[in-house]
Design a protein around this motif. Structure first.
Motif, PDB file in Angstrom:
ATOM      1  N   UNK A  25      13.552  -2.310  -4.274  1.00 55.37           N
ATOM      2  CA  UNK A  25      13.255  -3.719  -4.538  1.00 55.37           C
ATOM      3  C   UNK A  25      11.792  -3.957  -4.875  1.00 55.37           C
ATOM      4  N   UNK A  26      10.938  -2.957  -4.705  1.00 54.10           N
ATOM      5  CA  UNK A  26       9.498  -3.129  -4.885  1.00 54.10           C
ATOM      6  C   UNK A  26       9.020  -2.815  -6.298  1.00 54.10           C
ATOM      7  N   UNK A  27       9.928  -2.517  -7.222  1.00 56.66           N
ATOM      8  CA  UNK A  27       9.568  -2.215  -8.606  1.00 56.66           C
ATOM      9  C   UNK A  27       8.566  -1.064  -8.672  1.00 56.66           C
ATOM     10  N   UNK A  28       8.979   0.075  -8.120  1.00 58.59           N
ATOM     11  CA  UNK A  28       8.121   1.256  -8.083  1.00 58.59           C
ATOM     12  C   UNK A  28       8.789   2.404  -8.827  1.00 58.59           C
ATOM     13  N   UNK A  29       8.047   3.486  -9.035  1.00 65.96           N
ATOM     14  CA  UNK A  29       8.627   4.663  -9.669  1.00 65.96           C
ATOM     15  C   UNK A  29       9.710   5.253  -8.768  1.00 65.96           C
ATOM     16  N   UNK A  33      10.573   6.231  -4.001  1.00 66.50           N
ATOM     17  CA  UNK A  33      11.464   5.501  -3.093  1.00 66.50           C
ATOM     18  C   UNK A  33      11.650   6.324  -1.812  1.00 66.50           C
ATOM     19  N   UNK A  34      11.516   5.661  -0.677  1.00 71.10           N
ATOM     20  CA  UNK A  34      11.672   6.331   0.608  1.00 71.10           C
ATOM     21  C   UNK A  34      10.377   6.829   1.218  1.00 71.10           C
ATOM     22  N   UNK A  35       9.256   6.673   0.510  1.00 71.48           N
ATOM     23  CA  UNK A  35       7.967   7.130   1.040  1.00 71.48           C
ATOM     24  C   UNK A  35       7.419   6.132   2.051  1.00 71.48           C
ATOM     25  N   UNK A  36       6.952   6.651   3.164  1.00 61.93           N
ATOM     26  CA  UNK A  36       6.319   5.823   4.193  1.00 61.93           C
ATOM     27  C   UNK A  36       4.842   5.672   3.834  1.00 61.93           C
ATOM     28  N   UNK A  37       4.332   4.444   3.910  1.00 55.97           N
ATOM     29  CA  UNK A  37       2.951   4.183   3.495  1.00 55.97           C
ATOM     30  C   UNK A  37       1.930   4.422   4.600  1.00 55.97           C
ATOM     31  N   UNK A  38       2.241   4.002   5.834  1.00 59.57           N
ATOM     32  CA  UNK A  38       1.262   4.087   6.914  1.00 59.57           C
ATOM     33  C   UNK A  38       1.852   4.752   8.152  1.00 59.57           C
ATOM     34  N   UNK A  39       0.989   5.445   8.885  1.00 62.57           N
ATOM     35  CA  UNK A  39       1.344   5.982  10.191  1.00 62.57           C
ATOM     36  C   UNK A  39       1.131   4.892  11.255  1.00 62.57           C
ATOM     37  N   UNK A  97      -6.032  12.574  -7.470  1.00 61.94           N
ATOM     38  CA  UNK A  97      -6.541  11.618  -8.450  1.00 61.94           C
ATOM     39  C   UNK A  97      -8.027  11.869  -8.720  1.00 61.94           C
ATOM     40  N   UNK A  98      -8.438  11.658  -9.949  1.00 60.15           N
ATOM     41  CA  UNK A  98      -9.826  11.902 -10.337  1.00 60.15           C
ATOM     42  C   UNK A  98     -10.494  10.666 -10.947  1.00 60.15           C
ATOM     43  N   UNK A  99      -9.786   9.940 -11.768  1.00 56.97           N
ATOM     44  CA  UNK A  99     -10.397   8.832 -12.498  1.00 56.97           C
ATOM     45  C   UNK A  99      -9.856   7.468 -12.097  1.00 56.97           C
ATOM     46  N   UNK A 100      -8.708   7.433 -11.443  1.00 56.99           N
ATOM     47  CA  UNK A 100      -8.137   6.181 -10.931  1.00 56.99           C
ATOM     48  C   UNK A 100      -7.204   6.511  -9.784  1.00 56.99           C
ATOM     49  N   UNK A 101      -6.870   5.512  -9.001  1.00 54.90           N
ATOM     50  CA  UNK A 101      -6.002   5.728  -7.842  1.00 54.90           C
ATOM     51  C   UNK A 101      -4.633   6.231  -8.269  1.00 54.90           C
ATOM     52  N   UNK A 102      -3.994   6.973  -7.393  1.00 51.27           N
ATOM     53  CA  UNK A 102      -2.624   7.398  -7.631  1.00 51.27           C
ATOM     54  C   UNK A 102      -1.687   6.196  -7.497  1.00 51.27           C
ATOM     55  N   UNK A 104       0.943   6.004  -5.625  1.00 51.42           N
ATOM     56  CA  UNK A 104       1.246   5.791  -4.215  1.00 51.42           C
ATOM     57  C   UNK A 104       0.123   5.042  -3.507  1.00 51.42           C
ATOM     58  N   UNK A 105      -1.113   5.378  -3.837  1.00 54.95           N
ATOM     59  CA  UNK A 105      -2.239   4.675  -3.215  1.00 54.95           C
ATOM     60  C   UNK A 105      -2.222   3.200  -3.611  1.00 54.95           C
ATOM     61  N   UNK A 106      -1.922   2.920  -4.869  1.00 57.68           N
ATOM     62  CA  UNK A 106      -1.852   1.526  -5.320  1.00 57.68           C
ATOM     63  C   UNK A 106      -0.719   0.787  -4.626  1.00 57.68           C
ATOM     64  N   UNK A 107       0.414   1.463  -4.403  1.00 63.17           N
ATOM     65  CA  UNK A 107       1.506   0.830  -3.670  1.00 63.17           C
ATOM     66  C   UNK A 107       1.061   0.487  -2.247  1.00 63.17           C
ATOM     67  N   UNK A 108       0.351   1.431  -1.602  1.00 64.67           N
ATOM     68  CA  UNK A 108      -0.120   1.191  -0.239  1.00 64.67           C
ATOM     69  C   UNK A 108      -1.153   0.071  -0.206  1.00 64.67           C
ATOM     70  N   UNK A 109      -1.870  -0.101  -1.303  1.00 62.37           N
ATOM     71  CA  UNK A 109      -2.853  -1.185  -1.369  1.00 62.37           C
ATOM     72  C   UNK A 109      -2.182  -2.549  -1.485  1.00 62.37           C
ATOM     73  N   UNK A 110      -1.124  -2.647  -2.265  1.00 62.65           N
ATOM     74  CA  UNK A 110      -0.483  -3.939  -2.503  1.00 62.65           C
ATOM     75  C   UNK A 110       0.740  -4.136  -1.608  1.00 62.65           C
ATOM     76  N   UNK A 111       1.782  -3.339  -1.807  1.00 65.91           N
ATOM     77  CA  UNK A 111       2.950  -3.448  -0.947  1.00 65.91           C
ATOM     78  C   UNK A 111       2.600  -3.126   0.504  1.00 65.91           C
ATOM     79  N   UNK A 112       1.680  -2.181   0.685  1.00 63.65           N
ATOM     80  CA  UNK A 112       1.245  -1.837   2.038  1.00 63.65           C
ATOM     81  C   UNK A 112       0.525  -2.978   2.719  1.00 63.65           C
ATOM     82  N   UNK A 113      -0.327  -3.691   1.969  1.00 66.60           N
ATOM     83  CA  UNK A 113      -1.020  -4.833   2.553  1.00 66.60           C
ATOM     84  C   UNK A 113      -0.039  -5.951   2.890  1.00 66.60           C
ATOM     85  N   UNK A 114       1.007  -6.086   2.081  1.00 65.77           N
ATOM     86  CA  UNK A 114       2.042  -7.073   2.396  1.00 65.77           C
ATOM     87  C   UNK A 114       2.728  -6.717   3.715  1.00 65.77           C
ATOM     88  N   UNK A 115       2.974  -5.419   3.919  1.00 66.25           N
ATOM     89  CA  UNK A 115       3.555  -4.987   5.192  1.00 66.25           C
ATOM     90  C   UNK A 115       2.618  -5.306   6.352  1.00 66.25           C
TER      91      UNK A 115
END
Length: 277
Positions: A25-29, A33-39, A97-102, A104-115
């Motif tokens: 439902x999060x419109x991700x790659x 799907x199924x990846x946990x963002x935070x411990x 990642x070298x030049x921009x966030x991965x 997964x990191x971007x998901x944790x930044x946005x969807x993760x912050x929503x969590x």
């Protein structure tokens, strides 16, 4: 009401609350799907009357626009700070990642912050059910951010190179004994600095945790690893992070990672990613 009860409730909320696992439902790659963002979060406690909150109002620290716990919640007695470490999967992806966030990191930044936002709201509700008044500054309508001098008005001390907000999660975590700052301006905890923070003010009086440090950079070895990781050379040994360089790159990331944004390269593939170096 005691600290152990709160830590147990924080852990239980982490296990039960939805939103920390990426789903369709999060419109991700699809491969994520199924990846946990935070411990599970670390929890620290500080006094709402700690003198450091007065220091934070000084120009050159944060500034007079930074609101004290009592300004958020007049009867505040305790500050509870939480650090949500990024999961291994999220961190591993951003190490590459070298030049921009991965992604997964971007998901944790946005969807993760929503969590984290829903988590902090649930924690606030838990306190209130027990008759403890609570305020989450980041969810409060009074919360304001300033970026490149824009966003908070009425303070002549704000300049074009001012970045911040009227409540700093990292500075609250420092008060609560969770860690000290690094060159990249992230906070190094016992679980490192790769992750995100939340905090809540309550009117219950609890004993503050001891701060096992005295200086704001005690946990930073100044190894320079974060300098090498920054794609826009925004960090140096003499001045740390220059937000006037980092800020525009973060703004650009809104295009590079649309509809998300973020970076975090200085928090991963460095000695302080998951520990105190």
């Amino acid at each position: 009401m005691d600290k152990e009860l709160i830590r147990q409730a924080a852990a239980e909320l982490y296990r039960q609350l939805p939103g920390n696992i990426l789903d369709e439902t999060m419109d991700i790659l699809p491969e994520h799907v199924g990846t946990r963002m935070f411990d599970e979060p670390l929890v620290g406690f500080g006094g709402a009357d700690d003198a450091l909150f007065d220091e934070y109002k000084k120009v050159g620290v944060i500034g007079p626009w930074h609101m004290s716990p009592a300004e958020w919640l007049p009867q505040a007695k305790t500050v509870v700070s939480l650090f949500f470490p990024a999961s291994l999967e999220v961190r591993q992806s951003n190490r590459r990642a070298k030049e921009k966030a991965s992604d997964l990191w971007a998901y944790a930044r946005i969807e993760g912050q929503a969590f984290i936002g829903s988590y902090m709201a649930a924690l606030q509700g838990w306190f209130r059910e027990l008759g403890v008044e609570a305020c989450v500054p980041a969810l409060d309508s009074r919360w304001l951010a300033v970026r490149a001098g824009v966003g908070i008005e009425g303070y002549p001390e704000i300049r074009e190179d001012t970045y911040g907000s009227n409540w700093s999660e990292r500075h609250a975590a420092y008060v609560c004994g969770l860690g000290t700052f690094g060159l990249s301006k992230g906070l190094i905890t016992e679980k490192g600095m790769a992750g995100r923070f939340g905090s809540i003010l309550i009117d219950a009086k609890l004993t503050p945790d001891l701060r096992p440090y005295s200086g704001i950079y005690d946990y930073c070895t100044r190894c320079g690893a974060c300098i090498k990781r920054c794609p826009v050379a925004a960090i140096d040994l003499e001045h740390g992070k220059d937000h006037t360089v980092c800020g525009p790159f973060l703004a650009l990331s809104r295009t590079l990672l649309a509809p998300r944004y973020g970076c975090g390269l200085c928090q991963t593939d460095v000695p302080c990613e998951t520990r105190i170096p």
